[in-house]
Design a protein around this motif. Structure first.
Motif, PDB file in Angstrom:
ATOM      1  N   PHE A 129      23.831  35.691  32.567  1.00  0.00           N
ATOM      2  CA  PHE A 129      23.955  36.516  32.333  1.00  0.00           C
ATOM      3  C   PHE A 129      22.313  37.092  31.034  1.00  0.00           C
ATOM      4  CE2 PHE A 129      25.196  36.870  27.219  1.00  0.00           C
ATOM      5  CZ  PHE A 129      25.689  37.938  27.335  1.00  0.00           C
ATOM      6  N   THR A 130      22.498  36.299  29.894  1.00  0.00           N
ATOM      7  CA  THR A 130      20.782  37.040  29.990  1.00  0.00           C
ATOM      8  C   THR A 130      20.241  38.112  30.969  1.00  0.00           C
ATOM      9  OG1 THR A 130      19.864  35.178  29.996  1.00  0.00           O
ATOM     10  CG2 THR A 130      20.938  35.507  28.555  1.00  0.00           C
ATOM     11  N   LEU A 180      32.009  27.271  27.739  1.00  0.00           N
ATOM     12  CA  LEU A 180      31.907  27.932  26.718  1.00  0.00           C
ATOM     13  C   LEU A 180      31.018  29.276  27.173  1.00  0.00           C
ATOM     14  CD1 LEU A 180      31.191  28.612  23.462  1.00  0.00           C
ATOM     15  CD2 LEU A 180      28.745  27.094  24.037  1.00  0.00           C
ATOM     16  N   THR A 181      30.078  29.162  27.949  1.00  0.00           N
ATOM     17  CA  THR A 181      29.061  29.781  28.682  1.00  0.00           C
ATOM     18  C   THR A 181      30.049  31.448  29.455  1.00  0.00           C
ATOM     19  OG1 THR A 181      28.348  29.242  30.631  1.00  0.00           O
ATOM     20  CG2 THR A 181      26.933  28.855  28.826  1.00  0.00           C
ATOM     21  N   PRO A 182      30.552  31.328  30.189  1.00  0.00           N
ATOM     22  CA  PRO A 182      31.771  32.636  30.451  1.00  0.00           C
ATOM     23  C   PRO A 182      31.871  32.758  29.508  1.00  0.00           C
ATOM     24  CG  PRO A 182      32.230  30.467  31.961  1.00  0.00           C
ATOM     25  CD  PRO A 182      31.402  29.870  30.462  1.00  0.00           C
ATOM     26  N   VAL A 209      29.960  38.844  24.336  1.00  0.00           N
ATOM     27  CA  VAL A 209      28.404  39.801  24.293  1.00  0.00           C
ATOM     28  C   VAL A 209      28.972  41.013  24.897  1.00  0.00           C
ATOM     29  CG1 VAL A 209      26.147  39.231  24.259  1.00  0.00           C
ATOM     30  CG2 VAL A 209      28.036  37.324  23.900  1.00  0.00           C
ATOM     31  N   ALA A 210      28.664  41.148  26.055  1.00  0.00           N
ATOM     32  CA  ALA A 210      28.840  42.437  27.041  1.00  0.00           C
ATOM     33  C   ALA A 210      29.598  43.081  26.461  1.00  0.00           C
ATOM     34  CB  ALA A 210      29.189  41.419  28.559  1.00  0.00           C
ATOM     35  N   ILE A 225      32.850  46.767  28.199  1.00  0.00           N
ATOM     36  CA  ILE A 225      33.096  46.002  29.506  1.00  0.00           C
ATOM     37  C   ILE A 225      32.751  45.113  29.856  1.00  0.00           C
ATOM     38  CG2 ILE A 225      33.592  48.317  30.550  1.00  0.00           C
ATOM     39  CD1 ILE A 225      31.500  48.317  31.999  1.00  0.00           C
ATOM     40  N   GLN A 226      33.613  44.236  30.357  1.00  0.00           N
ATOM     41  CA  GLN A 226      32.659  42.747  30.391  1.00  0.00           C
ATOM     42  C   GLN A 226      31.488  42.812  31.535  1.00  0.00           C
ATOM     43  OE1 GLN A 226      35.995  40.420  31.318  1.00  0.00           O
ATOM     44  NE2 GLN A 226      35.038  39.706  32.890  1.00  0.00           N
ATOM     45  N   GLN A 227      32.182  43.598  32.793  1.00  0.00           N
ATOM     46  CA  GLN A 227      30.808  43.461  34.043  1.00  0.00           C
ATOM     47  C   GLN A 227      29.638  44.411  33.988  1.00  0.00           C
ATOM     48  OE1 GLN A 227      34.355  44.777  34.185  1.00  0.00           O
ATOM     49  NE2 GLN A 227      35.271  44.088  36.162  1.00  0.00           N
TER      50      GLN A 227
END
Lengths: 363, 317
Positions: free
Chosen positions: B47-48, B105-107, B113-114, B120-122
């Motif tokens: 993600f980061t 938690l992480t997903p 945050v996205a 949008i999440q993608q």
């Protein structure tokens, strides 16, 4: 003292529940409804920005709501179960929803119950029809069920691909659910129709369901192996799985056909998309509701006749397939001179009776 | 031959992330902390770093951007694994629970945050990292197409990590101490090794590698990152166990899994395999059945670190 506390606690738990009950009798409770959200959407698998089903429906709802200044909100169920969907619908109704849009056939069971629970609330269900689990449709007056002629969208995609000079095609579906199957069957028949018209003697078509709607290295490798074996374009019909196919196409320098919405922005490899006009049909349904003629109690299939499906020609990257070609074939779908086999008409894609298109069905 | 080249190239897509993440898990478990948070750490690292690529790709491209993204993934993986380390080492919490918490938690964090940043999440990214052919090396007959064409820098990073890991674990003082803490922490403590410190180190290294693994996984797989690594963190755990917590065997296990997955996915495009008529379920099942069989026969002398999963308590002797 301890007993007193327990009693107090029990009362604290029971009282709000009781308050929840007979709402309609209390005029005081009407007020928050006024301030609530009139138009609601409950999301299916995936999220509001899935670049596919939910997003298309939400865009239509949002467009109408913003044009007419109506409050709107979407709700995401906790789970992918009928109970969770029902909870989300309940939440939407409590939040003041007068019309709830539910995209996806997974809502069939939930709407079946909700249509009786909330007779004053209107429901639009996309890609499904309410039933009790026995597939006998029960559509009450407050429900409008919308299907799409996916086989026509797939047909247009297959036709355009062959017309544009592709002779080695691939179809990768997410799971073998009715909508995906219709896309796939239409694609095969479209390729056949174009080949016949052009006098092509043989078209290769690989056909496969990956078994999921996620981006995975498996989907990417399958696509890469097809491209490696000479397939020129793959119709990727399965949400985020399509992004894996696009990545494979980028590496191989080949082409992809997108699905549901115009996916040309996702990757340069997307030459066109087999679209369902989700936004338009949701918009029209809501407009009809506010005009006082909500088409409740019926289940309709939106096809080429009502512009329910199509290809986004302005963003397509065809070499030889022109707008005129598109209009001509589209007109044939509209006037009914082309009839297509659907998901229930054949057990698998090899039984569609195609002669020029050799379907290589990969299980 | 072309098909063999293709299969080997595709196998890398599966094997390299599995190898890197399983080696990460090895450091954690060898220090005595079970790390089932590998999946979550992969998600966070991906993600980061994908977000980083997404933001920076207008100003830079290619291998420099990739190297920076790897650094971002490594650091963020270490940060998130710090949570696991703190809970399971300092607070002596159940290591499975805290790992599960991170996986859940992480997903969610990635999606949240996205959305905040870009609605949008993608998170989309342009792939400018693929190496069509490595200069000079790509022209070697046989070896060139096998290992130096249609590849990514991360493939070589994976092998480098393997070699460094093996050296650190078996040839350094640090490695010896780490292993001691995973086998018998009380004994290690009695000769003056700070068990807490060693375990922190083990978990942080696993976070670093799993974070990188997440990025390595996503780049060749999709055109965007959608808050998932499709269960490959858990698959890496299976590779770790199949590889008996040893770098060399982990390499074999990762490539065995990767090869099977590659064949199962690609067989329909390969005339020879398609002609055999073996259903692809067979290929898909093979690595897992093999894991079960191997575990059954080796469980008696299984080399799981003895103290893995047991919080270290100084007072318990």
């Amino acid at each position: 003292m301890k007993k007193f506390l327990v009693v107090l606690l029990a009362l604290a738990l029971v009282l709000p529940l009781a308050a929840c009950g007979p709402k309609d009798d209390e005029p005081g409770n009407g007020e928050p409804k006024e301030e609530g959200y009139e138009l609601a959407l409950v999301t299916d698998i995936g999220t509001i920005d899935d670049k596919s089903f939910n997003q298309g429906a939400w865009e239509g709802l949002k467009k109408y709501a913003e044009e007419h200044g109506i409050t709107h909100k979407y709700y995401q169920p906790q789970d992918k179960t009928t109970a969770a969907y029902l909870d989300a619908i309940d939440l939407a109704v409590q939040g003041g929803a007068k019309l709830v849009v539910c995209p996806g056939f997974l809502f069939e069971g939930a709407i079946y119950e909700a249509q009786d629970l909330y007779p004053d609330v209107k429901f639009i269900i996309l890609d499904g029809v309410p039933h009790a689990g026995d597939y006998t449709p029960v559509v009450k007056d407050n429900v409008y069920s919308v299907f799409y002629a996916e086989e026509q969208a797939g047909f247009l995609a297959g036709y355009a691909a062959v017309k544009d000079g592709y002779t080695k095609l691939g179809f990768m579906g997410g799971m073998a659910v009715p909508a995906v199957i219709r896309f796939g069957y239409g694609f095969v028949q479209g390729a056949e129709y174009a080949a016949e018209e052009m006098g092509i003697s043989s078209i290769e078509l690989n056909y496969h369901y990956t078994g999921g709607f996620d981006s995975t290295p498996e989907a990417k490798t399958t696509a890469a192996s097809w491209y490696n074996a000479g397939i020129e374009v793959i119709f990727a019909c399965g949400g985020a799985m399509g992004n894996s196919v696009m990545r494979a196409a980028e590496e191989a320098g080949t082409a992809v056909i997108g699905v549901d919405v115009d996916q040309s922005g996702e990757s340069d490899t997307v030459i066109t998309s087999a679209m369902k006009q989700l936004a338009i049909s949701v918009y029209d349904g809501i407009a009809a509701y506010y005009a006082g003629n909500f088409p409740g109690g019926q289940s309709v299939t939106l096809d080429a006749k009502v512009q329910g499906v199509g290809l986004p020609m302005e963003s397509s990257k065809f070499k030889t397939f022109t707008q005129e070609d598109y209009d001509a074939i589209f007109a044939k779908l509209v006037d009914g001179s082309i009839t297509l086999l659907k998901d229930t008409d054949a057990d698998d894609p090899t039984q569609l009776g195609t002669e020029i298109v050799k379907v290589n069905y990969v299980e | 031959m072309k098909i063999i080249y293709f299969i080997v190239q595709q196998t890398m897509t599966f094997s390299i992330p599995l190898l890197i993440v399983a080696l990460g898990g090895m450091f954690s478990e060898r220090s005595g902390v079970v790390n089932i948070a590998l999946e979550g750490i992969m998600v966070f690292g991906a993600f980061t770093s994908i977000l980083f690529i997404n933001q920076m790709q207008d100003t830079m491209q290619g291998q420099l951007l990739l190297i920076l993204a790897i650094a971002v993934a490594a650091v963020s993986g270490m940060l998130i694994s710090l949570l696991h380390a703190y809970a399971s080492i300092h607070m002596k919490a159940d290591q499975v629970i805290s790992g599960t918490a991170i996986n859940m938690l992480t997903p969610a964090v990635a999606i949240y945050v996205a959305r905040m940043i870009q609605q949008i999440q993608q998170i989309g990214f342009v792939n400018t990292f693929r190496i069509v052919s490595v200069p000079l090396l790509g022209n070697i007959p046989v070896l060139g197409p096998l290992f130096f064409q249609n590849t990514y820098l991360t493939t070589y990073l994976g092998f480098a990590i393997l070699i460094v890991s093996a050296l650190v674990l078996y040839r350094t003082r640090f490695g010896l101490r780490l292993r001691a803490c995973g086998e018998h922490p009380q004994a290690a403590d009695s000769v003056g090794i700070n068990v807490y410190k060693m375990r922190y180190a083990g978990v942080l290294i696993s976070g670093l590698l799993a974070g990188i693994g997440g990025l390595v996984f996503v780049i060749p797989t999709s055109t965007n990152f959608n808050a998932t690594v499709a269960g490959y963190g858990f698959l890496a755990l299976a590779v770790l166990i199949f590889g008996q917590w040893k770098p060399g065997r982990i390499l074999l296990a990762a490539f065995f899994f990767g090869l099977m997955q590659a064949i199962a996915s690609a067989y329909s495009g390969i005339p020879f395999l398609a002609g055999l008529g073996i259903p692809n379920y067979f290929y898909r099942m093979t690595p897992f059945i093999a894991t079960l069989v191997v575990l059954t026969f080796t469980s008696k002398k299984s080399r799981a670190p003895k103290a893995a999963g047991v919080p270290y308590d100084k007072s318990a002797r």
